[in-house]
Design a protein around this motif. Sequence first.
Motif, PDB file in Angstrom:
ATOM      1  N   THR A 157       9.791  -3.839  -0.087  1.00 24.57           N
ATOM      2  CA  THR A 157      10.436  -2.867  -0.970  1.00 24.57           C
ATOM      3  C   THR A 157      10.682  -3.406  -2.366  1.00 24.57           C
ATOM      4  N   PRO A 158      10.381  -2.591  -3.372  1.00 29.22           N
ATOM      5  CA  PRO A 158      10.916  -2.908  -4.697  1.00 29.22           C
ATOM      6  C   PRO A 158      12.399  -2.530  -4.701  1.00 29.22           C
ATOM      7  N   GLU A 159      13.110  -2.932  -5.718  1.00 39.38           N
ATOM      8  CA  GLU A 159      14.509  -2.482  -5.856  1.00 39.38           C
ATOM      9  C   GLU A 159      14.581  -1.520  -7.025  1.00 39.38           C
ATOM     10  N   TYR A 160      14.972  -0.288  -6.719  1.00 39.50           N
ATOM     11  CA  TYR A 160      15.160   0.741  -7.745  1.00 39.50           C
ATOM     12  C   TYR A 160      16.643   1.098  -7.766  1.00 39.50           C
ATOM     13  N   ASN A 161      17.284   0.787  -8.877  1.00 39.80           N
ATOM     14  CA  ASN A 161      18.703   1.136  -9.014  1.00 39.80           C
ATOM     15  C   ASN A 161      19.514   0.728  -7.793  1.00 39.80           C
ATOM     16  N   ARG A 162      19.293  -0.526  -7.395  1.00 40.04           N
ATOM     17  CA  ARG A 162      20.023  -1.133  -6.267  1.00 40.04           C
ATOM     18  C   ARG A 162      19.765  -0.428  -4.930  1.00 40.04           C
ATOM     19  N   SER A 163      18.641   0.304  -4.874  1.00 36.07           N
ATOM     20  CA  SER A 163      18.236   0.900  -3.603  1.00 36.07           C
ATOM     21  C   SER A 163      16.733   0.694  -3.451  1.00 36.07           C
ATOM     22  N   GLY A 200       6.405  -0.355  -0.785  1.00 35.75           N
ATOM     23  CA  GLY A 200       7.053   0.732  -1.507  1.00 35.75           C
ATOM     24  C   GLY A 200       6.696   0.844  -2.970  1.00 35.75           C
ATOM     25  N   SER A 201       5.608   0.237  -3.385  1.00 34.23           N
ATOM     26  CA  SER A 201       5.101   0.404  -4.754  1.00 34.23           C
ATOM     27  C   SER A 201       3.589   0.345  -4.698  1.00 34.23           C
ATOM     28  N   VAL A 202       2.950   1.276  -5.390  1.00 36.54           N
ATOM     29  CA  VAL A 202       1.479   1.263  -5.410  1.00 36.54           C
ATOM     30  C   VAL A 202       0.952   1.074  -6.826  1.00 36.54           C
ATOM     31  N   ARG A 203       1.851   0.697  -7.734  1.00 37.82           N
ATOM     32  CA  ARG A 203       1.375   0.561  -9.115  1.00 37.82           C
ATOM     33  C   ARG A 203       0.464  -0.666  -9.227  1.00 37.82           C
ATOM     34  N   GLU A 204      -0.444  -0.565 -10.196  1.00 33.73           N
ATOM     35  CA  GLU A 204      -1.324  -1.691 -10.459  1.00 33.73           C
ATOM     36  C   GLU A 204      -0.439  -2.866 -10.894  1.00 33.73           C
ATOM     37  N   GLY A 205      -0.684  -4.028 -10.341  1.00 33.08           N
ATOM     38  CA  GLY A 205       0.118  -5.195 -10.720  1.00 33.08           C
ATOM     39  C   GLY A 205       1.453  -5.268  -9.997  1.00 33.08           C
ATOM     40  N   SER A 206       1.634  -4.451  -8.950  1.00 37.08           N
ATOM     41  CA  SER A 206       2.895  -4.468  -8.201  1.00 37.08           C
ATOM     42  C   SER A 206       3.195  -5.854  -7.625  1.00 37.08           C
ATOM     43  N   LEU A 207       4.421  -6.315  -7.877  1.00 33.69           N
ATOM     44  CA  LEU A 207       4.860  -7.605  -7.329  1.00 33.69           C
ATOM     45  C   LEU A 207       4.916  -7.548  -5.808  1.00 33.69           C
ATOM     46  N   ASN A 208       5.263  -6.392  -5.282  1.00 36.13           N
ATOM     47  CA  ASN A 208       5.373  -6.255  -3.824  1.00 36.13           C
ATOM     48  C   ASN A 208       4.008  -6.212  -3.151  1.00 36.13           C
ATOM     49  N   GLN A 209       3.037  -5.579  -3.802  1.00 39.09           N
ATOM     50  CA  GLN A 209       1.663  -5.616  -3.263  1.00 39.09           C
ATOM     51  C   GLN A 209       1.162  -7.067  -3.278  1.00 39.09           C
ATOM     52  N   GLY A 220      11.099  -8.141   0.088  1.00 48.13           N
ATOM     53  CA  GLY A 220      10.839  -7.467  -1.179  1.00 48.13           C
ATOM     54  C   GLY A 220      10.839  -8.439  -2.334  1.00 48.13           C
ATOM     55  N   ALA A 221      10.207  -7.992  -3.413  1.00 46.60           N
ATOM     56  CA  ALA A 221      10.090  -8.823  -4.613  1.00 46.60           C
ATOM     57  C   ALA A 221      10.571  -8.048  -5.836  1.00 46.60           C
ATOM     58  N   SER A 222      11.272  -8.747  -6.706  1.00 43.93           N
ATOM     59  CA  SER A 222      11.607  -8.171  -8.013  1.00 43.93           C
ATOM     60  C   SER A 222      11.735  -9.310  -9.021  1.00 43.93           C
ATOM     61  N   PRO A 223      11.674  -8.986 -10.310  1.00 40.48           N
ATOM     62  CA  PRO A 223      11.863 -10.045 -11.300  1.00 40.48           C
ATOM     63  C   PRO A 223      13.326 -10.465 -11.388  1.00 40.48           C
ATOM     64  N   GLY A 224      14.209  -9.712 -10.765  1.00 42.80           N
ATOM     65  CA  GLY A 224      15.647  -9.970 -10.857  1.00 42.80           C
ATOM     66  C   GLY A 224      16.082 -11.146  -9.986  1.00 42.80           C
ATOM     67  N   ALA A 225      17.282 -11.666 -10.282  1.00 41.34           N
ATOM     68  CA  ALA A 225      17.785 -12.867  -9.600  1.00 41.34           C
ATOM     69  C   ALA A 225      18.055 -12.632  -8.121  1.00 41.34           C
TER      70      ALA A 225
HETATM   71  C1  FNR Z   1      13.742  -1.091 -11.452  1.00 44.03           C
HETATM   72  N1  FNR Z   1      13.852  -2.479 -11.380  1.00 44.03           N
HETATM   73  C2  FNR Z   1      14.960  -3.056 -10.781  1.00 44.03           C
HETATM   74  N2  FNR Z   1      14.988  -4.395 -10.463  1.00 44.03           N
HETATM   75  C3  FNR Z   1      16.048  -4.929  -9.822  1.00 44.03           C
HETATM   76  O1  FNR Z   1      16.039  -6.125  -9.519  1.00 44.03           O
HETATM   77  N3  FNR Z   1      17.129  -4.164  -9.496  1.00 44.03           N
HETATM   78  C4  FNR Z   1      17.196  -2.841  -9.782  1.00 44.03           C
HETATM   79  O2  FNR Z   1      18.162  -2.170  -9.441  1.00 44.03           O
HETATM   80  C5  FNR Z   1      16.073  -2.247 -10.458  1.00 44.03           C
HETATM   81  N4  FNR Z   1      16.056  -0.901 -10.768  1.00 44.03           N
HETATM   82  C6  FNR Z   1      14.872  -0.308 -11.150  1.00 44.03           C
HETATM   83  C7  FNR Z   1      14.787   1.094 -11.202  1.00 44.03           C
HETATM   84  C8  FNR Z   1      13.577   1.691 -11.504  1.00 44.03           C
HETATM   85  C9  FNR Z   1      13.490   3.196 -11.499  1.00 44.03           C
HETATM   86  C10 FNR Z   1      12.439   0.897 -11.789  1.00 44.03           C
HETATM   87  C11 FNR Z   1      11.105   1.554 -12.078  1.00 44.03           C
HETATM   88  C12 FNR Z   1      12.532  -0.452 -11.771  1.00 44.03           C
HETATM   89  C13 FNR Z   1      12.739  -3.328 -11.805  1.00 44.03           C
HETATM   90  C14 FNR Z   1      11.804  -3.605 -10.653  1.00 44.03           C
HETATM   91  O3  FNR Z   1      12.318  -4.676  -9.875  1.00 44.03           O
HETATM   92  C15 FNR Z   1      10.418  -3.981 -11.184  1.00 44.03           C
HETATM   93  O4  FNR Z   1       9.889  -2.884 -11.906  1.00 44.03           O
HETATM   94  C16 FNR Z   1       9.473  -4.406 -10.074  1.00 44.03           C
HETATM   95  O5  FNR Z   1       8.323  -4.952 -10.679  1.00 44.03           O
HETATM   96  C17 FNR Z   1       9.101  -3.212  -9.185  1.00 44.03           C
HETATM   97  O6  FNR Z   1       8.345  -3.632  -8.060  1.00 44.03           O
HETATM   98  P1  FNR Z   1       6.743  -3.605  -8.092  1.00 44.03           P
HETATM   99  O7  FNR Z   1       6.307  -2.265  -8.583  1.00 44.03           O
HETATM  100  O8  FNR Z   1       6.327  -4.698  -9.056  1.00 44.03           O
HETATM  101  O9  FNR Z   1       6.322  -3.900  -6.698  1.00 44.03           O
END
Ligand code: FNR
Length: 182
Positions: free
Chosen positions: A74-80, A9-18, A110-115
């Motif tokens: 999946t990345p997490e965007y605004n808890r979705s 769910g992310s195609v950005r360069e450096g995506s953690l999920n990729q 999924g991967a995110s920098p969050g806890a």
């Molecule tokens: C985020 N990010 C984020 N992280 C998280 O842990 N919980 C969240 O609710 C959100 N919300 C959120 C909203 C939007 C619009 C963006 C762009 C980002 C940060 C997100 O986890 C981080 O950018 C990741 O690096 C996204 O995944 P990719 O692109 O690295 O795969």
Amino acid sequence: MKTVAVVVGSVREGSLNQQLGRALAKLAAGKLAFRFLKIDDLPMYNDDLWKNPPEAVTRFKRELEAADAALLLTPEYNRSTSPLLKNAIDWGSRPYGKSSWMHKPTAIAGASPGAIGTAAGQAHVRTAASAAGALLMSQPELYFSARPGLIDADDAITDEGTRKFLQGYVDALAAHIDRLVR
Ligand code: FNR
């Protein structure tokens, strides 16, 4: 060898999920063949487009159906989840009665920098993929809290405990597929 359609769910360069997807593909090598599906050329879902379906849509559905299983990252965007991934799930689920997800063994991670490592985002993916007919792997769960250096430039996991956990995840996915696909 069984094939896994990987939908990220992310195609950005450096995506953690990729990056997580590539690391899992490496751990699965020799057991499962991962195929990363292109989803960033899918138009925003619109029912009217079925009158003359875009090639990107028919290709995506064909590739998904050809795979033995799916892995949604999946990345997490605004808890979705991200709109990119939700859009791909929705395209795959239609036309009504012809869901490409139907009875597909499917894992969600999924991967995110969050806890909480996308725990909240994954819940939404689980709901949508289940509604679309996917047969979800319920355990183990993979909430990848990414920190710099945990995955190196060659997509190898640098921490032994994490590597073992991810290997176990890939092995569980292979077993989930074997239970459901002859
Ligand atoms: C985020 N990010 C984020 N992280 C998280 O842990 N919980 C969240 O609710 C959100 N919300 C959120 C909203 C939007 C619009 C963006 C762009 C980002 C940060 C997100 O986890 C981080 O950018 C990741 O690096 C996204 O995944 P990719 O692109 O690295 O795969």
